[in-house]
Scaffold this motif. Structure first.
Motif, PDB file in Angstrom:
ATOM      1  N   MET A  18       0.336  -1.090   0.169  1.00 50.17           N
ATOM      2  CA  MET A  18      -0.312   0.004   0.228  1.00 50.17           C
ATOM      3  C   MET A  18       0.910   1.141   0.061  1.00 50.17           C
ATOM      4  SD  MET A  18      -1.081  -0.072   3.746  1.00 50.17           S
ATOM      5  CE  MET A  18      -0.078  -0.802   5.306  1.00 50.17           C
ATOM      6  N   VAL A  19       0.852   2.626  -0.548  1.00 49.55           N
ATOM      7  CA  VAL A  19       0.772   3.624  -0.863  1.00 49.55           C
ATOM      8  C   VAL A  19       0.216   4.814   0.968  1.00 49.55           C
ATOM      9  CG1 VAL A  19       1.354   5.509  -1.937  1.00 49.55           C
ATOM     10  CG2 VAL A  19       1.183   3.801  -2.930  1.00 49.55           C
ATOM     11  N   LEU A  20       1.944   4.408   1.260  1.00 44.94           N
ATOM     12  CA  LEU A  20       1.327   5.973   2.457  1.00 44.94           C
ATOM     13  C   LEU A  20       1.703   7.102   2.399  1.00 44.94           C
ATOM     14  CD1 LEU A  20       3.557   3.170   5.020  1.00 44.94           C
ATOM     15  CD2 LEU A  20       0.877   3.037   3.887  1.00 44.94           C
ATOM     16  N   GLU A  21       0.720   8.117   2.928  1.00 43.44           N
ATOM     17  CA  GLU A  21       1.004   9.245   2.291  1.00 43.44           C
ATOM     18  C   GLU A  21       1.501   9.430   3.895  1.00 43.44           C
ATOM     19  OE1 GLU A  21      -0.085  11.155  -0.058  1.00 43.44           O
ATOM     20  OE2 GLU A  21      -1.277   9.856  -0.662  1.00 43.44           O
ATOM     21  N   ILE A  22       2.068  11.025   3.354  1.00 44.34           N
ATOM     22  CA  ILE A  22       2.870  11.362   4.206  1.00 44.34           C
ATOM     23  C   ILE A  22       2.102  12.963   5.641  1.00 44.34           C
ATOM     24  CG2 ILE A  22       4.965  12.423   4.639  1.00 44.34           C
ATOM     25  CD1 ILE A  22       6.027  11.690   2.845  1.00 44.34           C
ATOM     26  N   PRO A  23       1.257  12.911   6.428  1.00 47.12           N
ATOM     27  CA  PRO A  23       0.958  13.373   7.480  1.00 47.12           C
ATOM     28  C   PRO A  23       1.910  14.056   7.808  1.00 47.12           C
ATOM     29  CG  PRO A  23       1.220  11.115   8.246  1.00 47.12           C
ATOM     30  CD  PRO A  23       1.589  10.866   7.464  1.00 47.12           C
ATOM     31  N   ARG A  24       1.447  15.081   8.283  1.00 47.70           N
ATOM     32  CA  ARG A  24       2.510  16.380   9.448  1.00 47.70           C
ATOM     33  C   ARG A  24       2.375  15.731  10.299  1.00 47.70           C
ATOM     34  NH1 ARG A  24       4.419  20.782   6.910  1.00 47.70           N
ATOM     35  NH2 ARG A  24       4.159  22.580   8.298  1.00 47.70           N
ATOM     36  N   LEU A  25       3.102  15.635  11.462  1.00 45.86           N
ATOM     37  CA  LEU A  25       2.390  15.571  12.731  1.00 45.86           C
ATOM     38  C   LEU A  25       3.710  16.060  14.222  1.00 45.86           C
ATOM     39  CD1 LEU A  25       2.266  11.482  12.700  1.00 45.86           C
ATOM     40  CD2 LEU A  25       0.993  13.019  12.101  1.00 45.86           C
ATOM     41  N   GLN A  26       2.221  16.916  14.300  1.00 42.75           N
ATOM     42  CA  GLN A  26       2.735  17.271  15.911  1.00 42.75           C
ATOM     43  C   GLN A  26       3.106  17.644  17.021  1.00 42.75           C
ATOM     44  OE1 GLN A  26       2.179  21.813  14.035  1.00 42.75           O
ATOM     45  NE2 GLN A  26       4.297  22.549  15.457  1.00 42.75           N
ATOM     46  N   ASP A  27       3.561  18.299  18.165  1.00 40.71           N
ATOM     47  CA  ASP A  27       3.958  17.687  19.461  1.00 40.71           C
ATOM     48  C   ASP A  27       3.847  19.552  19.809  1.00 40.71           C
ATOM     49  OD1 ASP A  27       6.188  18.544  19.742  1.00 40.71           O
ATOM     50  OD2 ASP A  27       6.790  16.426  20.369  1.00 40.71           O
ATOM     51  N   SER A  37      12.798  10.822  21.057  1.00 37.15           N
ATOM     52  CA  SER A  37      12.067  10.098  22.209  1.00 37.15           C
ATOM     53  C   SER A  37      10.467  10.507  21.086  1.00 37.15           C
ATOM     54  CB  SER A  37      11.858  10.052  23.100  1.00 37.15           C
ATOM     55  OG  SER A  37      13.713   9.505  23.805  1.00 37.15           O
ATOM     56  N   ARG A  38      10.483  11.989  21.330  1.00 34.98           N
ATOM     57  CA  ARG A  38       9.385  13.285  20.781  1.00 34.98           C
ATOM     58  C   ARG A  38       8.616  11.938  19.585  1.00 34.98           C
ATOM     59  NH1 ARG A  38      10.567  18.794  22.565  1.00 34.98           N
ATOM     60  NH2 ARG A  38       8.804  18.831  21.393  1.00 34.98           N
ATOM     61  N   ALA A  39       9.786  11.954  18.886  1.00 32.69           N
ATOM     62  CA  ALA A  39       9.248  11.902  17.325  1.00 32.69           C
ATOM     63  C   ALA A  39       8.456   9.836  17.526  1.00 32.69           C
ATOM     64  CB  ALA A  39      10.405  11.493  16.623  1.00 32.69           C
ATOM     65  N   VAL A  40       9.471   8.991  18.194  1.00 30.53           N
ATOM     66  CA  VAL A  40       8.317   8.122  18.294  1.00 30.53           C
ATOM     67  C   VAL A  40       7.601   8.393  18.859  1.00 30.53           C
ATOM     68  CG1 VAL A  40       9.793   5.665  19.149  1.00 30.53           C
ATOM     69  CG2 VAL A  40      11.385   6.994  18.515  1.00 30.53           C
ATOM     70  N   ARG A  41       7.265   9.005  19.749  1.00 26.97           N
ATOM     71  CA  ARG A  41       5.843   9.123  20.098  1.00 26.97           C
ATOM     72  C   ARG A  41       4.436   9.087  19.049  1.00 26.97           C
ATOM     73  NH1 ARG A  41       7.160  11.592  24.092  1.00 26.97           N
ATOM     74  NH2 ARG A  41       7.819  10.222  24.917  1.00 26.97           N
ATOM     75  N   LEU A  42       5.006  10.127  18.369  1.00 24.87           N
ATOM     76  CA  LEU A  42       4.545   9.905  17.371  1.00 24.87           C
ATOM     77  C   LEU A  42       4.104   9.281  15.933  1.00 24.87           C
ATOM     78  CD1 LEU A  42       5.876  14.087  17.021  1.00 24.87           C
ATOM     79  CD2 LEU A  42       3.439  13.479  17.660  1.00 24.87           C
ATOM     80  N   ALA A  43       5.403   9.082  15.292  1.00 30.49           N
ATOM     81  CA  ALA A  43       5.209   8.041  14.800  1.00 30.49           C
ATOM     82  C   ALA A  43       4.434   6.587  15.298  1.00 30.49           C
ATOM     83  CB  ALA A  43       6.885   7.603  14.768  1.00 30.49           C
ATOM     84  N   VAL A  44       4.911   6.197  16.212  1.00 22.61           N
ATOM     85  CA  VAL A  44       4.062   5.297  17.056  1.00 22.61           C
ATOM     86  C   VAL A  44       2.630   5.516  16.785  1.00 22.61           C
ATOM     87  CG1 VAL A  44       4.217   3.197  19.119  1.00 22.61           C
ATOM     88  CG2 VAL A  44       5.896   4.548  17.761  1.00 22.61           C
ATOM     89  N   ALA A  45       2.132   6.603  17.430  1.00 22.58           N
ATOM     90  CA  ALA A  45       1.219   6.896  17.808  1.00 22.58           C
ATOM     91  C   ALA A  45       0.150   6.421  16.147  1.00 22.58           C
ATOM     92  CB  ALA A  45       1.017   8.716  18.168  1.00 22.58           C
ATOM     93  N   PHE A  46       0.912   7.161  15.012  1.00 22.05           N
ATOM     94  CA  PHE A  46       0.289   7.085  13.711  1.00 22.05           C
ATOM     95  C   PHE A  46       0.240   5.724  13.680  1.00 22.05           C
ATOM     96  CE2 PHE A  46       0.795   7.467   9.181  1.00 22.05           C
ATOM     97  CZ  PHE A  46      -0.117   7.744   8.742  1.00 22.05           C
TER      98      PHE A  46
END
Length: 211
Positions: A1-10, A106-115
């Protein structure tokens, strides 16, 4: 599947698609001695390779989504998720040299894992590294990944097979540390160490970003 690149932010860290403006940052972090030691980034790095990397990962890809980390208006690293099948994907990342030690990964991992879990519906996310790479393990430890297991000759590294660390987080697991970091430091040295030679820093005109 093609995965889009959403903007994720804390509150102050942004994950966004890579752009040409990130080329110098990608170049610098790929030439860094620690990046060279712990990843398979080729030693013959050029700025053109950084631009090729950005062109490849800066658009939606099949079974992979990659983000540039932006902090205080600057490129701070890269992080990606790779679909492996059967409800499972892998996590990879590298921090720009000047942004290490600030907890940003650590914060980036949190955002990516949540996604991965909450949006993509994955059931498991795993992380691997050469045995001994505490700097890579700490961000996933902060997000609930258990102590890694050591797998003999798991990873290809500069012409040889080396021992690897493997840790996996399940979607229903708490995304907080399972044990104290001091306990990690006490327990991890008992894991067999890989025989990975230290690679000298490249000359000024070489290097390449992982990916």
């Amino acid at each position: 599947m093609v995965l889009e690149i959403p903007r994720l932010q804390d509150e102050s860290l942004l994950l966004r698609p890579h752009t040409v403006a990130d080329a110098d940052g990608v170049l610098q972090r790929s030439r860094d001695p620690l990046t060279i030691e712990w990843t398979t980034v080729p030693l013959d790095y050029t700025r053109e390779m950084a631009l090729n990397y950005i062109a490849a990962v800066g658009v939606p890809q099949q079974d992979r989504v990659a983000w540039a980390m932006e902090y205080a208006g600057s490129y701070a690293g890269s992080i990606d998720l790779r679909w492996q099948g059967a409800g499972t994907g892998g996590l990879g990342f590298v921090t720009a040299t000047e942004f290490r030690g600030q907890g940003l990964m650590s914060r980036a991992v949190r955002l990516a894992v949540a996604f991965a879990f909450d949006t993509l519906g994955w059931e498991r996310v795993n992380w691997t590294s050469n045995v001994g790479n505490l700097g890579s393990y700490k961000p996933v430890w902060r997000n609930g990944f258990p102590l890694p297991v050591a797998v003999p000759r798991m990873l290809a590294h500069r012409g040889q097979m080396v021992d690897g660390w493997f840790s996996e987080l399940e979607a229903e697991a708490a995304r907080t540390p399972r044990i104290l970091w001091s306990d990690c430091l006490r327990l991890l040295p008992d894991v067999p160490q890989a025989d990975v030679p230290r690679v000298p820093p490249p000359p000024p005109d070489s290097g390449r970003p992982p990916g």
